[in-house]
Design a protein around this motif. Structure first.
Motif, PDB file in Angstrom:
ATOM      1  N   TYR A 191       0.832  -1.198   0.000  1.00 43.00           N
ATOM      2  CA  TYR A 191       0.000   0.000   0.000  1.00 43.00           C
ATOM      3  C   TYR A 191       0.872   1.255   0.000  1.00 43.00           C
ATOM      4  O   TYR A 191       0.621   2.191  -0.767  1.00 43.00           O
ATOM      5  CB  TYR A 191      -0.940   0.007   1.210  1.00 43.00           C
ATOM      6  CG  TYR A 191      -1.839   1.217   1.241  1.00 43.00           C
ATOM      7  CD1 TYR A 191      -3.026   1.228   0.525  1.00 43.00           C
ATOM      8  CD2 TYR A 191      -1.486   2.360   1.956  1.00 43.00           C
ATOM      9  CE1 TYR A 191      -3.845   2.353   0.522  1.00 43.00           C
ATOM     10  CE2 TYR A 191      -2.298   3.481   1.962  1.00 43.00           C
ATOM     11  CZ  TYR A 191      -3.476   3.469   1.248  1.00 43.00           C
ATOM     12  OH  TYR A 191      -4.276   4.570   1.232  1.00 43.00           O
ATOM     13  N   LYS A 192       1.894   1.281   0.845  1.00 46.99           N
ATOM     14  CA  LYS A 192       2.785   2.440   0.914  1.00 46.99           C
ATOM     15  C   LYS A 192       3.490   2.672  -0.420  1.00 46.99           C
ATOM     16  O   LYS A 192       3.628   3.811  -0.868  1.00 46.99           O
ATOM     17  CB  LYS A 192       3.811   2.267   2.032  1.00 46.99           C
ATOM     18  CG  LYS A 192       3.239   2.482   3.408  1.00 46.99           C
ATOM     19  CD  LYS A 192       4.304   2.334   4.473  1.00 46.99           C
ATOM     20  CE  LYS A 192       3.740   2.557   5.858  1.00 46.99           C
ATOM     21  NZ  LYS A 192       4.760   2.428   6.899  1.00 46.99           N
ATOM     22  N   LYS A 193       3.945   1.592  -1.060  1.00 51.74           N
ATOM     23  CA  LYS A 193       4.620   1.723  -2.364  1.00 51.74           C
ATOM     24  C   LYS A 193       3.673   2.309  -3.411  1.00 51.74           C
ATOM     25  O   LYS A 193       4.049   3.196  -4.181  1.00 51.74           O
ATOM     26  CB  LYS A 193       5.155   0.372  -2.826  1.00 51.74           C
ATOM     27  CG  LYS A 193       6.375  -0.088  -2.068  1.00 51.74           C
ATOM     28  CD  LYS A 193       6.878  -1.417  -2.593  1.00 51.74           C
ATOM     29  CE  LYS A 193       8.099  -1.889  -1.808  1.00 51.74           C
ATOM     30  NZ  LYS A 193       8.603  -3.164  -2.293  1.00 51.74           N
ATOM     31  N   ILE A 194       2.460   1.798  -3.441  1.00 52.27           N
ATOM     32  CA  ILE A 194       1.479   2.285  -4.416  1.00 52.27           C
ATOM     33  C   ILE A 194       1.114   3.734  -4.116  1.00 52.27           C
ATOM     34  O   ILE A 194       1.027   4.561  -5.018  1.00 52.27           O
ATOM     35  CB  ILE A 194       0.236   1.374  -4.435  1.00 52.27           C
ATOM     36  CG1 ILE A 194       0.607   0.025  -5.067  1.00 52.27           C
ATOM     37  CG2 ILE A 194      -0.915   2.029  -5.194  1.00 52.27           C
ATOM     38  CD1 ILE A 194      -0.472  -1.027  -4.995  1.00 52.27           C
ATOM     39  N   ARG A 195       0.919   4.051  -2.849  1.00 53.32           N
ATOM     40  CA  ARG A 195       0.591   5.421  -2.450  1.00 53.32           C
ATOM     41  C   ARG A 195       1.707   6.382  -2.867  1.00 53.32           C
ATOM     42  O   ARG A 195       1.445   7.475  -3.382  1.00 53.32           O
ATOM     43  CB  ARG A 195       0.388   5.447  -0.937  1.00 53.32           C
ATOM     44  CG  ARG A 195      -0.277   6.639  -0.356  1.00 53.32           C
ATOM     45  CD  ARG A 195      -1.714   6.711  -0.754  1.00 53.32           C
ATOM     46  NE  ARG A 195      -1.816   7.899  -1.583  1.00 53.32           N
ATOM     47  CZ  ARG A 195      -2.868   8.266  -2.249  1.00 53.32           C
ATOM     48  NH1 ARG A 195      -3.949   7.542  -2.218  1.00 53.32           N
ATOM     49  NH2 ARG A 195      -2.879   9.346  -2.966  1.00 53.32           N
ATOM     50  N   ASN A 196       2.963   5.952  -2.692  1.00 49.82           N
ATOM     51  CA  ASN A 196       4.107   6.766  -3.109  1.00 49.82           C
ATOM     52  C   ASN A 196       4.122   6.975  -4.614  1.00 49.82           C
ATOM     53  O   ASN A 196       4.422   8.071  -5.105  1.00 49.82           O
ATOM     54  CB  ASN A 196       5.422   6.150  -2.656  1.00 49.82           C
ATOM     55  CG  ASN A 196       5.680   6.315  -1.174  1.00 49.82           C
ATOM     56  OD1 ASN A 196       5.126   7.208  -0.528  1.00 49.82           O
ATOM     57  ND2 ASN A 196       6.505   5.449  -0.624  1.00 49.82           N
TER      58      ASN A 196
END
Length: 87
Positions: free
Chosen positions: A75-80
């Motif tokens: 999720y963090k990677k996609i959000r970034n």
């Protein structure tokens, strides 16, 4: 975040897949119109692979084979990626 897997599934299904599919459609249109530059062909391969990866993540969520920690990382990677794209 209430349920990271729900958030991950939502961002993939509602943002990443539609945007990736739209970009793939644009690339396909370029190729259809005769633009078969190496960059276009490579971009198409990359987008197809990315869509397959997103679909695999959705499958893992559905089959309950994705840990909360892995879901949080993804999720963090996609959000970034989204944040970088917006700026």
């Amino acid at each position: 975040m209430k349920n990271i897997k729900v958030e991950l599934e939502s961002i993939i299904f509602n943002v990443m897949l539609p945007e990736s599919q739209a970009f793939l459609d644009e690339l396909n249109e370029e190729i259809k119109n005769g633009n078969e530059k190496k960059e276009i062909i490579e971009a198409k391969k990359d987008v197809v692979s990315f869509i397959e990866e997103l679909s695999q993540i959705l499958k893992l969520i559905e089959e309950k084979k994705l840990s909360n920690n892995d879901a949080k990382i993804m999720y963090k990677k996609i959000r970034n990626m989204i944040d970088e794209h917006e700026h």
